[in-house]
Motif scaffolding. Structure first.
Motif, PDB file in Angstrom:
ATOM      1  N   HIS A   1       0.801  -1.252   0.095  1.00 15.81           N
ATOM      2  CA  HIS A   1       0.011  -0.069   0.089  1.00 15.81           C
ATOM      3  C   HIS A   1       0.771   1.246   0.100  1.00 15.81           C
ATOM      4  CE1 HIS A   1      -3.610  -2.226   1.952  1.00 15.81           C
ATOM      5  NE2 HIS A   1      -3.478  -2.290   0.722  1.00 15.81           N
ATOM      6  N   TYR A   2       2.263   0.951   0.522  1.00 13.24           N
ATOM      7  CA  TYR A   2       2.995   2.392   0.661  1.00 13.24           C
ATOM      8  C   TYR A   2       4.243   1.957  -0.280  1.00 13.24           C
ATOM      9  CZ  TYR A   2      -0.618   3.371   4.083  1.00 13.24           C
ATOM     10  OH  TYR A   2      -1.814   3.566   4.646  1.00 13.24           O
TER      11      TYR A   2
ATOM     12  N   LYS B   1      -4.498   0.018  -8.312  1.00 10.93           N
ATOM     13  CA  LYS B   1      -4.959   0.925  -7.558  1.00 10.93           C
ATOM     14  C   LYS B   1      -4.376   0.781  -5.849  1.00 10.93           C
ATOM     15  CE  LYS B   1      -8.735   2.773 -10.369  1.00 10.93           C
ATOM     16  NZ  LYS B   1     -10.341   3.020 -10.294  1.00 10.93           N
TER      17      LYS B   1
ATOM     18  N   LYS C   1      -1.184   3.579  -2.180  1.00 10.52           N
ATOM     19  CA  LYS C   1      -2.159   4.485  -1.562  1.00 10.52           C
ATOM     20  C   LYS C   1      -1.111   5.579  -1.546  1.00 10.52           C
ATOM     21  CE  LYS C   1      -5.211   1.655   1.211  1.00 10.52           C
ATOM     22  NZ  LYS C   1      -5.569   1.212   2.572  1.00 10.52           N
ATOM     23  N   LYS C   2      -0.102   5.503  -1.201  1.00 12.39           N
ATOM     24  CA  LYS C   2       0.995   6.583  -0.953  1.00 12.39           C
ATOM     25  C   LYS C   2       2.249   6.328  -1.238  1.00 12.39           C
ATOM     26  CE  LYS C   2       1.454  10.281   2.701  1.00 12.39           C
ATOM     27  NZ  LYS C   2       1.360  10.677   3.937  1.00 12.39           N
TER      28      LYS C   2
END
Length: 419
Positions: A291-292, A341, A344-345
């Motif tokens: 996610h990161y 997708k 996230k960051k």
């Protein structure tokens, strides 16, 4: 006409040609060359020359003797062949005489008027082709647009581009054994390379040829010069071709990372520093549950974060080491990781110097559609590269600092993720 040709081509200092030649055959005549001083007048040479001059290409067998204007050759050919060449003006026979003016001292063959005319025309055509190609290169270059960051390279390129063919042929910076045609071809290659580097994140070698020669077979135009052209490109412009997007040409480039990664041919889990090669990235397609993404400049940061394996795993993070510069392999892997997708960051963390700024700028461009922060000294973060650059320019006035001076820990890294 023949008399003037002999005067311009064969006579030595002080020699003259008698105006009336002696017929040898219906289409071959013999001119007498004389030399006159205050006290003497003597014959010094005889020149046999044909009168049926040609405007076509010389016989292929004659070309194997590699005549030049001042060359003297012996011909190992049948008598009738030599007579045919003499008649057509491809060659002349020169007989140099002894001091008695009658006895032969030396006999050889030289280029005739038809051969000289052919050579001059060939040279003219060749020069015209070079001029036409030069204009084609100029027109093509002026039709292209290049990114501003490539301007230092373009300025170097223009020092070669605006040389006329005769100057380019003697340009010492380029390889000495390259012909003028190959040098012009290299200029076209450079234009194609910088054109693709301006608009593509990644591009294959064959795209350069396809871009320059928009026709069937264009992609193969640079194939036989592949390694040599890329080597010269990197030497002359002092760059790594992969950094600007060219897909691997066989060099093994390691990409260090930590985190979960899954490809068709290999899988990696949390807890250690792993390495991929650019070749494996090119041949495989990788996905991650991350996610990161932490994009760090130095290995020291990577190894420090790996010492906190629980942080990487529980936050589902992925740490990618850019190792001092963003290469094609890094771009390809980032493109694969951010194609979904899932991420996230992205946290960009580089050295606090000019080189680090360039790396950060390039990293932000590659992931611009994903929320990104750039880490500054004392763990401050900026949400835009523009604000980070303003801070860094002020920071540089106080001296440069490396990323390793402040590596932080799990608590600090978590703040960057949660904000």
């Amino acid at each position: 006409m023949l008399e003037q040709f002999i005067i311009d081509t064969y006579l030595k200092k002080g020699e003259t040609v008698e105006k009336t030649p002696r017929p040898i055959t219906n289409h071959i005549v013999e001119y007498t060359i004389t030399k006159q001083t205050v006290r003497t007048y003597k014959r010094v040479a005889l020149i046999k020359i044909g009168t049926q001059l040609q405007s076509s290409q010389p016989p292929s067998k004659l070309l194997t003797y590699h005549f030049t204007l001042h060359a003297k050759r012996q011909l190992d050919e049948p008598f009738l062949t030599i007579q045919d060449w003499l008649t057509a003006g491809w060659i002349v026979q020169e007989i140099r005489l002894q001091s008695d003016g009658r006895t032969s001292k030396e006999m050889h063959y030289r280029m005739g008027p038809s051969y000289v005319k052919y050579t001059h025309q060939t040279m003219h055509d060749k020069n015209q082709q070079l001029e036409d190609q030069y204009q084609l290169i100029l027109d093509y270059f002026h039709s292209c647009t290049f990114n501003q960051e490539l301007q230092p390279y373009i300025q170097i390129f223009e020092t070669f581009l605006y040389q006329i063919p005769s100057q380019l042929a003697n340009e010492a910076t380029l390889k000495a054994n390259w012909s003028i045609q190959k040098r012009q071809k290299f200029l076209m290659f450079c234009i194609g390379y910088f054109q693709l580097a301006s608009k593509e994140t990644l591009f294959d070698f064959k795209q350069i040829g396809a871009t320059v020669f928009d026709d069937i077979g264009g992609s193969k135009m640079f194939d036989k010069d592949r390694e040599e052209f890329v080597e010269e490109l990197e030497r002359i412009f002092d760059l790594d071709s992969a950094i600007l997007g060219l897909v691997s040409l066989g060099k093994i480039v390691p990409v260090y990372f930590s985190g979960q990664l899954c490809g068709k041919m290999s899988q990696y889990t949390y807890g250690a520093v792993h390495a991929l090669t650019d070749d494996s990235i090119l041949q495989d397609h990788y996905q991650s549950e991350a996610h990161y993404l932490f994009l760090v400049e130095n290995r020291a940061v990577l190894t420090r974060m790996v010492k906190e394996p629980s942080f990487i795993e529980k936050t589902m993070s992925f740490v990618l080491c850019l190792d001092g510069q963003i290469r094609t392999a890094h771009k390809m892997l980032l493109k694969q990781l951010t194609s979904t997708k899932q991420v996230k960051k992205i946290i960009v963390w580089t050295d606090y110097d000019e080189a680090g700024l360039i790396i950060a700028q390039n990293a932000v461009k590659l992931v611009e559609r994903i929320p990104t922060v750039i880490i500054a000294r004392d763990y401050h973060e900026y949400s835009t590269i523009e604000n980070y650059e303003i801070w860094l320019q002020t920071e540089l006035q106080n001296g440069q600092h490396e990323q390793e001076q402040q590596l932080g820990g799990e608590q600090q890294w978590m703040k960057w993720i949660q904000k």
